[in-house]
Design an enzyme around this catalytic site. Sequence first.
Site, mmCIF file in Angstrom:
data_model
loop_
_atom_site.group_PDB
_atom_site.id
_atom_site.type_symbol
_atom_site.label_atom_id
_atom_site.label_comp_id
_atom_site.label_asym_id
_atom_site.label_seq_id
_atom_site.Cartn_x
_atom_site.Cartn_y
_atom_site.Cartn_z
ATOM 1 C CE LYS A 23 8.846 -54.228 90.057
ATOM 2 N NZ LYS A 23 9.548 -53.212 90.909
ATOM 3 C CG ASN A 24 6.806 -49.583 92.650
ATOM 4 O OD1 ASN A 24 7.689 -50.394 92.346
ATOM 5 N ND2 ASN A 24 6.455 -48.587 91.865
ATOM 6 C CG ASP A 117 13.849 -51.920 86.160
ATOM 7 O OD1 ASP A 117 13.964 -53.054 85.670
ATOM 8 O OD2 ASP A 117 12.796 -51.488 86.652
ATOM 9 C CG ASP A 305 8.036 -46.474 88.161
ATOM 10 O OD1 ASP A 305 9.228 -46.303 87.834
ATOM 11 O OD2 ASP A 305 7.700 -47.159 89.146
#
Length: 418
Positions: A23-24, A117, A305
Amino acid sequence: MKDRFIVSGGAQLVGSVKVNGAKNSVLKLMAAALLAEGTTILRNCPEILDVPLMQKVLEGLGCEVTVAGSVVTITTPPELSPDADFDAVRQFRASVCVLGPLTARCGRAVVALPGGDAIGSRPLDMHQSGLEKLGATTRISHGAVVAEAASLRGAHISLDFPSVGATENILTAAVLASGQTVLNNAAREPEIVDLCNMLNEMGAQISGAGTSVITIDGVAALHPTEHEVIGDRIVAGTWAYAAAMTCGDVTVGGIAPRNLHLPLEKLRVAGASVETYDNGFRVRMDHRPQAVDYQTLPFPGFPTDLQPMAIGIAAVSEGTSVITENIFESRFRFVDEMLRLGADANVDGHHVVLRGMPRLSSTDVWASDIRAGAGLVLAALCADGETTVHDVHHIDRGYPKFVEILQNLGADIRRVTS
């Protein structure tokens, strides 16, 4: 419609899983496609909610984007709109990565201040300062960051902190600047290396990726490419910690173990058996984990994370652990939900002290961000009954087929829509 997960504790996770692209990384690679006219193809993309969101962002700038399973195809036109001040941009943090490419391609960028987030302040000052050193002017105006430059030129830039986002925006602007840019104290994350590799495939001249000093020799133009996204180390780390927390046995493929060296080493210290392979690893735990201390740091340190997973395993370990958060000041909001599950935790500034217990107690909990949501599910697997995890749309933003994978590993979990 709101989804929630119903999780029954007690199951040992056993089996194998292959992680998809990171995702990153994928969202930044999609933004990098703005730098070259023509069709760029990305493979091994994760099927997560943030990919269609980035699709909307790119389409709003004039691109044609198709998402077909794990393949994303982006056709970038000769002329782009420089204005990314619309709702899709505000929905997730990674949208700010279009700032560098738009400034380089259009000489102007208007990017709405992003959302995402709720884990703490993430200002854009280093992004702006880096672009200004390359010759742009920047300002915050009407809820958007605005950058303008008749032309960009190479410069020596030193970051106060190895910010991943600032490194990415400086890289994607500097590749089309005239002359050489030297970026000191650059982020070293594997996702930065992946971005540099793709940019070099597009014709950029970048050296030093993966080190704290990256050198970029600007070129006149880039061309499109086909690129495979690297495996998601955070998703892989989540499954590794899930195996250890549930005294399970899980093999994870699709990831270079070197990108998870410290998190896997922490599991070894906690008592797990960890075997590594060329493109994966296996984690086995046959007894209650031992307490281990953690502190989050930029790569190659322990990733922020995975901090919720560190708190989760500490909550069920034998002994007392201290977890220190050095990256995001609000990430300990997760601890409030762990207290609902009966964890013995005390927050003191940017430290949390956890006294482990054999089993947590089931209840209702709420996810506040992607990783906190995943961490709560892992904790629920170690609880004494049925736990309901709410606001799971956060988890869907970062974990493809989350429920299905856990079910295949033996977890008692189901999604409920209401």
